[in-house]
Design an enzyme around this catalytic site. Structure first.
Site, PDB file in Angstrom:
ATOM      1  N   HIS A  83      44.823   0.910  45.297  1.00  0.00           N
ATOM      2  CA  HIS A  83      43.759   1.367  46.213  1.00  0.00           C
ATOM      3  C   HIS A  83      44.333   1.639  47.618  1.00  0.00           C
ATOM      4  O   HIS A  83      43.879   1.067  48.605  1.00  0.00           O
ATOM      5  CB  HIS A  83      42.618   0.335  46.270  1.00  0.00           C
TER       6      HIS A  83
ATOM      7  N   ARG B  17      36.324   5.879  43.008  1.00  0.00           N
ATOM      8  CA  ARG B  17      36.020   4.463  42.865  1.00  0.00           C
ATOM      9  C   ARG B  17      36.200   4.048  41.411  1.00  0.00           C
ATOM     10  O   ARG B  17      35.914   4.820  40.490  1.00  0.00           O
ATOM     11  CB  ARG B  17      34.571   4.172  43.287  1.00  0.00           C
TER      12      ARG B  17
HETATM   13  P1  NDP Z   1      31.490  12.792  50.903  1.00  0.00           P
HETATM   14  O1  NDP Z   1      30.205  12.068  50.972  1.00  0.00           O
HETATM   15  O2  NDP Z   1      31.890  13.695  52.011  1.00  0.00           O
HETATM   16  O3  NDP Z   1      31.565  13.652  49.558  1.00  0.00           O
HETATM   17  C1  NDP Z   1      31.078  13.196  48.334  1.00  0.00           C
HETATM   18  C2  NDP Z   1      31.071  14.365  47.368  1.00  0.00           C
HETATM   19  O4  NDP Z   1      30.672  13.911  46.087  1.00  0.00           O
HETATM   20  C3  NDP Z   1      30.063  15.457  47.782  1.00  0.00           C
HETATM   21  O5  NDP Z   1      30.594  16.727  47.508  1.00  0.00           O
HETATM   22  C4  NDP Z   1      28.876  15.165  46.864  1.00  0.00           C
HETATM   23  O6  NDP Z   1      28.077  16.296  46.581  1.00  0.00           O
HETATM   24  C5  NDP Z   1      29.607  14.725  45.625  1.00  0.00           C
HETATM   25  N1  NDP Z   1      28.707  13.961  44.752  1.00  0.00           N
HETATM   26  C6  NDP Z   1      28.068  12.809  45.018  1.00  0.00           C
HETATM   27  N2  NDP Z   1      27.298  12.440  43.970  1.00  0.00           N
HETATM   28  C7  NDP Z   1      27.487  13.387  43.036  1.00  0.00           C
HETATM   29  C8  NDP Z   1      26.956  13.594  41.750  1.00  0.00           C
HETATM   30  N3  NDP Z   1      26.086  12.726  41.191  1.00  0.00           N
HETATM   31  N4  NDP Z   1      27.331  14.695  41.060  1.00  0.00           N
HETATM   32  C9  NDP Z   1      28.182  15.582  41.611  1.00  0.00           C
HETATM   33  N5  NDP Z   1      28.729  15.458  42.838  1.00  0.00           N
HETATM   34  C10 NDP Z   1      28.374  14.368  43.542  1.00  0.00           C
HETATM   35  O7  NDP Z   1      32.605  11.674  50.673  1.00  0.00           O
HETATM   36  P2  NDP Z   1      34.157  11.739  51.004  1.00  0.00           P
HETATM   37  O8  NDP Z   1      34.707  13.005  50.502  1.00  0.00           O
HETATM   38  O9  NDP Z   1      34.406  11.378  52.415  1.00  0.00           O
HETATM   39  O10 NDP Z   1      34.684  10.500  50.122  1.00  0.00           O
HETATM   40  C11 NDP Z   1      34.490  10.499  48.729  1.00  0.00           C
HETATM   41  C12 NDP Z   1      34.806   9.140  48.134  1.00  0.00           C
HETATM   42  O11 NDP Z   1      36.208   8.907  48.140  1.00  0.00           O
HETATM   43  C13 NDP Z   1      34.256   7.928  48.890  1.00  0.00           C
HETATM   44  O12 NDP Z   1      32.894   7.730  48.625  1.00  0.00           O
HETATM   45  C14 NDP Z   1      35.109   6.804  48.341  1.00  0.00           C
HETATM   46  O13 NDP Z   1      34.509   6.292  47.174  1.00  0.00           O
HETATM   47  C15 NDP Z   1      36.416   7.503  47.973  1.00  0.00           C
HETATM   48  N6  NDP Z   1      37.508   7.081  48.840  1.00  0.00           N
HETATM   49  C16 NDP Z   1      38.586   6.452  48.278  1.00  0.00           C
HETATM   50  C17 NDP Z   1      39.645   6.059  49.049  1.00  0.00           C
HETATM   51  C18 NDP Z   1      40.862   5.459  48.443  1.00  0.00           C
HETATM   52  O14 NDP Z   1      41.743   5.001  49.185  1.00  0.00           O
HETATM   53  N7  NDP Z   1      40.975   5.468  47.140  1.00  0.00           N
HETATM   54  C19 NDP Z   1      39.651   6.255  50.502  1.00  0.00           C
HETATM   55  C20 NDP Z   1      38.483   6.940  50.997  1.00  0.00           C
HETATM   56  C21 NDP Z   1      37.445   7.323  50.191  1.00  0.00           C
HETATM   57  P3  NDP Z   1      27.261  17.062  47.751  1.00  0.00           P
HETATM   58  O15 NDP Z   1      28.350  17.757  48.557  1.00  0.00           O
HETATM   59  O16 NDP Z   1      26.432  18.011  47.021  1.00  0.00           O
HETATM   60  O17 NDP Z   1      26.542  16.014  48.534  1.00  0.00           O
HETATM   61  C1  OXD Z   2      37.385   4.026  51.743  1.00  0.00           C
HETATM   62  C2  OXD Z   2      38.439   3.330  51.003  1.00  0.00           C
HETATM   63  O1  OXD Z   2      36.284   4.170  51.220  1.00  0.00           O
HETATM   64  O2  OXD Z   2      39.468   2.958  51.611  1.00  0.00           O
HETATM   65  O3  OXD Z   2      37.656   4.458  52.882  1.00  0.00           O
HETATM   66  O4  OXD Z   2      38.328   3.140  49.792  1.00  0.00           O
END
Ligand code: NDP
Ligand code: OXD
Length: 315
Positions: free
Chosen positions: A278, A230
């Site tokens: 994005h 993000r």
């Molecule tokens: P998940 O919730 O499965 O994974 C999030 C990961 O981030 C977990 O491993 C979590 O740790 C880690 N995390 C969260 N907070 C912290 C922190 N403070 N310090 C260290 N690690 C942290 O999410 P997804 O993998 O499904 O998606 C991740 C992000 O990708 C979404 O939230 C979105 O913002 C972004 N995204 C972007 C897209 C795009 O088109 N650019 C499309 C889809 C998603 P833990 O495993 O320990 O909980």
């Molecule tokens: C998502 C994105 O969060 O598209 O799925 O950014």
């Protein structure tokens, strides 16, 4: 008949409604602002809902996020407490993100931008290349998306590590966690990929101080940043300053603090920046509607939901 409402003020909800009707013909599908009696809506799927719209749905059973990230929903300060929020976790979206991460890691690794420039100028320069095993990729966020990308990169031969909030064990991926693991993770990373969610803890995490902790002993003498998490995670002035100072060799950015990225942003023209609007992992309406329809079917049969958001963690 259960009723389902799309609230997507920044997208055309009509196409989504058509897909939802195909995926769940028994649902009464509506599109905000044409929502009928708000008290009769059972399910809502939203992206950046205006304040008080979701709150007005007094009979609501489940809120569906139309993306994997849920910041666009949690941003609504009037969101009703106690209604479960389900986010997207679908192989289609995961594979799209993995394609993006692999593409951009390879693009930097194989110096494709330099080759493109040379081609434009008619320069035949067979500069030395290096093996994937000579490059250390570090993925911030080892969730659904981070784990898949990490494993596919490891299969290509890169040395891969990941960093998450809680400890993980992944075959072929060196795992670090928490504040205590961050500096060691950064110190061994030549290409840093962020797949973190937007939370108060990750706000501005991609800043100059963090960039300065990355490895400088890799093949390019300076690290590369790829952010598809993000935009709120990036301090954009710091990233530009680090690029200008050579503290960053290059960057691929899919997300920005302000989207669409303002015309005057220096990212558009910076010679070391590759930017995308994005689109790293698009939510395909047909795929996401099938996913939501399946969740509703299971919920109506068993009361169970999967991929629930923990509001206190913010993801
Ligand atoms: P998940 O919730 O499965 O994974 C999030 C990961 O981030 C977990 O491993 C979590 O740790 C880690 N995390 C969260 N907070 C912290 C922190 N403070 N310090 C260290 N690690 C942290 O999410 P997804 O993998 O499904 O998606 C991740 C992000 O990708 C979404 O939230 C979105 O913002 C972004 N995204 C972007 C897209 C795009 O088109 N650019 C499309 C889809 C998603 P833990 O495993 O320990 O909980
Ligand atoms: C998502 C994105 O969060 O598209 O799925 O950014």
């Amino acid at each position: 008949m259960s009723s389902f409402l799309f609230v997507t003020p920044t997208w055309d909800g009509g196409q989504w409604a058509a897909e939802m009707r195909k995926a769940a013909p028994a649902l009464d599908v509506r599109v905000w602002p044409d929502m009928g009696d708000p008290a009769t809506v059972d399910y809502v799927a939203a992206w950046l809902p205006p304040p008080n719209v979701v709150r007005s749905l007094t009979g609501l059973k489940v809120i569906f996020s139309l993306g994997a990230g849920v910041d666009a929903i949690l941003k609504d300060p009037t969101l009703p407490d106690g209604v479960p929020i389900v986010r997207v976790n679908d192989p289609d979206l995961t594979m799209r993100m993995t394609e993006y991460v692999v593409l951009h890691v390879l693009m930097h690794h194989r110096q494709q931008r330099r080759l493109d420039e040379n081609q434009k100028k008619g320069i035949w320069d067979g500069f030395p290349t290096h093996a994937a095993s000579g490059l250390r990729v570090g993925i911030m966020g080892l969730g659904v998306l981070g784990q898949d990308a990490a494993q596919k990169l490891a299969m290509l031969g890169f040395k891969v590590a990941g960093w998450s909030r809680t400890p993980k064990h992944l075959d072929g991926v060196q795992c670090y966690s928490g504040a205590g693991g961050l500096d060691t993770f950064l110190a061994r990373t030549d290409i840093l990929v962020s797949l973190l969610p937007a939370t108060p803890e990750t706000d501005g995490i991609l800043n100059r101080a963090l960039i300065r902790k990355l490895a400088r002993s890799g093949p390019f003498g300076a690290p590369v940043l790829i952010n598809a998490g993000r935009g709120r995670q990036q301090d954009e002035d710091d990233i530009l300053a680090a690029l200008d100072a050579g503290e960053l060799h290059g960057a691929t950015l899919d997300v920005f603090r302000t989207e669409p990225l303002p015309k005057e942003s220096r990212f558009w023209t910076h010679p070391r920046v590759t930017l995308t609007p994005h689109i790293a992992a698009d939510s395909d309406p047909a795929v996401i509607c099938n996913y939501v329809a399946q969740q509703i079917a299971v919920y109506e049969r068993t009361g169970q939901l999967s991929n629930l958001v923990d509001r206190s963690r913010g993801y």
